[in-house]
Design a protein around this motif. Structure first.
Motif, mmCIF file in Angstrom:
data_model
loop_
_atom_site.group_PDB
_atom_site.id
_atom_site.type_symbol
_atom_site.label_atom_id
_atom_site.label_comp_id
_atom_site.label_asym_id
_atom_site.label_seq_id
_atom_site.Cartn_x
_atom_site.Cartn_y
_atom_site.Cartn_z
ATOM 1 N N ALA A 20 0.832 -1.200 0.000
ATOM 2 C CA ALA A 20 0.000 0.000 0.000
ATOM 3 C C ALA A 20 0.867 1.250 0.000
ATOM 4 N N ARG A 21 2.112 1.099 0.434
ATOM 5 C CA ARG A 21 3.050 2.231 0.445
ATOM 6 C C ARG A 21 4.064 2.001 -0.667
ATOM 7 N N SER A 22 3.639 2.292 -1.899
ATOM 8 C CA SER A 22 4.414 1.908 -3.071
ATOM 9 C C SER A 22 5.783 2.567 -3.121
ATOM 10 N N ARG A 23 5.889 3.815 -2.694
ATOM 11 C CA ARG A 23 7.187 4.490 -2.742
ATOM 12 C C ARG A 23 8.179 3.829 -1.799
ATOM 13 N N LYS A 24 7.723 3.495 -0.604
ATOM 14 C CA LYS A 24 8.608 2.821 0.344
ATOM 15 C C LYS A 24 8.955 1.430 -0.148
ATOM 16 N N ALA A 25 8.008 0.773 -0.847
ATOM 17 C CA ALA A 25 8.267 -0.569 -1.361
ATOM 18 C C ALA A 25 9.378 -0.543 -2.404
ATOM 19 N N VAL A 26 9.322 0.433 -3.320
ATOM 20 C CA VAL A 26 10.359 0.553 -4.346
ATOM 21 C C VAL A 26 11.703 0.868 -3.695
ATOM 22 N N ALA A 27 11.701 1.748 -2.680
ATOM 23 C CA ALA A 27 12.940 2.093 -1.989
ATOM 24 C C ALA A 27 13.538 0.864 -1.314
ATOM 25 N N LEU A 28 12.681 0.034 -0.707
ATOM 26 C CA LEU A 28 13.171 -1.171 -0.049
ATOM 27 C C LEU A 28 13.736 -2.154 -1.056
ATOM 28 N N MET A 29 13.087 -2.271 -2.218
ATOM 29 C CA MET A 29 13.580 -3.171 -3.254
ATOM 30 C C MET A 29 14.933 -2.711 -3.767
ATOM 31 N N LYS A 30 15.108 -1.395 -3.909
ATOM 32 C CA LYS A 30 16.412 -0.875 -4.340
ATOM 33 C C LYS A 30 17.479 -1.189 -3.289
ATOM 34 N N ALA A 31 17.107 -1.026 -2.016
ATOM 35 C CA ALA A 31 18.057 -1.307 -0.947
ATOM 36 C C ALA A 31 18.452 -2.780 -0.936
ATOM 37 N N THR A 32 17.546 -3.640 -1.384
ATOM 38 C CA THR A 32 17.835 -5.074 -1.421
ATOM 39 C C THR A 32 18.990 -5.381 -2.372
ATOM 40 N N SER A 33 19.230 -4.507 -3.335
ATOM 41 C CA SER A 33 20.323 -4.731 -4.284
ATOM 42 C C SER A 33 21.670 -4.826 -3.566
ATOM 43 N N HIS A 34 21.813 -4.144 -2.424
ATOM 44 C CA HIS A 34 23.072 -4.211 -1.676
ATOM 45 C C HIS A 34 23.285 -5.611 -1.104
ATOM 46 N N ALA A 35 22.185 -6.241 -0.656
ATOM 47 C CA ALA A 35 22.303 -7.614 -0.155
ATOM 48 C C ALA A 35 22.681 -8.568 -1.281
ATOM 49 N N ILE A 36 22.176 -8.301 -2.485
ATOM 50 C CA ILE A 36 22.491 -9.160 -3.625
ATOM 51 C C ILE A 36 23.976 -9.083 -3.959
ATOM 52 N N THR A 37 24.496 -7.880 -4.017
ATOM 53 C CA THR A 37 25.887 -7.708 -4.424
ATOM 54 C C THR A 37 26.868 -8.008 -3.291
ATOM 55 N N ASN A 38 26.529 -7.616 -2.058
ATOM 56 C CA ASN A 38 27.470 -7.756 -0.954
ATOM 57 C C ASN A 38 27.377 -9.097 -0.239
ATOM 58 N N GLU A 39 26.203 -9.753 -0.299
ATOM 59 C CA GLU A 39 26.007 -11.003 0.428
ATOM 60 C C GLU A 39 25.760 -12.181 -0.513
ATOM 61 N N ASN A 40 25.912 -11.949 -1.816
ATOM 62 C CA ASN A 40 25.792 -13.027 -2.804
ATOM 63 C C ASN A 40 24.430 -13.721 -2.733
ATOM 64 N N LYS A 41 23.378 -12.936 -2.568
ATOM 65 C CA LYS A 41 22.025 -13.481 -2.499
ATOM 66 C C LYS A 41 21.313 -13.318 -3.841
#
Length: 236
Positions: free
Chosen positions: A119-140
């Motif tokens: 329901a909070r689409s802007r925060k959802a997109v921001a959280l998804m972008k932040a997830t990119s750090h876990a992908i690159t730094n934690e090999n997820k």
């Protein structure tokens, strides 16, 4: 018979998650918890339902590098259909309300999965972008039901953009998983379910792309997945 199979399949999810809590408490937030439990739930559920799941294109699913996986979402039974297709170290995206489901919600959280309030689409997109750090730094890797809601077998819906922003920010490939249109109450002899085919499509590289490329990337993936789903519906 079909209703009994369905009830037993979902009861098995609670039982597996109850035992899965022991694994998750022993190694909290380890993304491989999701792979172990996903496989146990999917294999057990399909066996109870009498559901066959022919799958093609598994060679396109990388096992040794992070990816963002996008899949179409039709019914809750997608958990049985695709839960065992996760590559190593994969986290998923789900609605925050999942955290309130007994046992399942707790193992979902302890698997390090991403819980969104859509329901909070802007925060959802921001959280998804932040997830990119876990992908690159934690090999997820990241698994997303890209429509954001269930289609109930009524065709491919519009895509949410969060997964695409994540893939571009992390510069990792997008892998598309398509399940053919199906009804979650279709049954054959002895209540067994009609087979549902699944197809993994070749990965799309995002290296060198930017946020400006996301709209085109969304359109390309939607076109390819829609074509694959339509092709699976054609008589064999």
């Amino acid at each position: 018979m079909a209703l009994l199979r369905k009830a037993l399949a979902w009861l098995s999810v609670l039982v597996i998650c109850l035992f899965g809590l022991l694994i998750c408490v022993a190694r909290p937030f380890n993304p491989n918890n999701n792979r172990v439990l996903g496989r146990a739930i999917a294999v057990t559920g399909r066996w109870i339902l009498g559901l066959q799941r022919p799958v093609t294109g598994l060679e396109y699913m990388p096992q040794d590098r992070p990816v963002v996986i996008i899949a179409n979402h039709q019914h809750n039974d997608d958990l049985f259909l695709m839960g065992d297709l996760m590559p190593p170290r994969t986290v998923t995206v789900g609605k925050a309300i999942l955290g309130w489901i007994p046992f399942f919600g707790q193992v979902f959280w302890l698997g390090g999965n991403v819980m969104l309030n859509r329901a909070r689409s802007r925060k959802a997109v921001a959280l998804m972008k932040a997830t990119s750090h876990a992908i690159t730094n934690e090999n997820k890797s990241l698994w997303v039901f890209v429509e954001g809601t269930r289609s109930h077998g009524q065709g491919l819906g519009r895509f949410k953009k969060g997964a695409f922003h994540t893939a571009v920010a992390a510069q990792v490939p997008l892998v598309m998983i398509c399940a053919e249109s199906y009804r979650d109450d279709t049954e054959g002899r002895w209540g067994q379910r009609t087979p549902v085919r699944v197809r993994v499509l070749p990965a799309i590289e995002t290296r060198g792309l930017t946020a400006d490329d996301v709209p085109r990337l969304v359109a390309d993936c939607h076109r390819q997945m829609a074509a694959a789903i339509e092709a699976m519906a054609a008589p064999q």
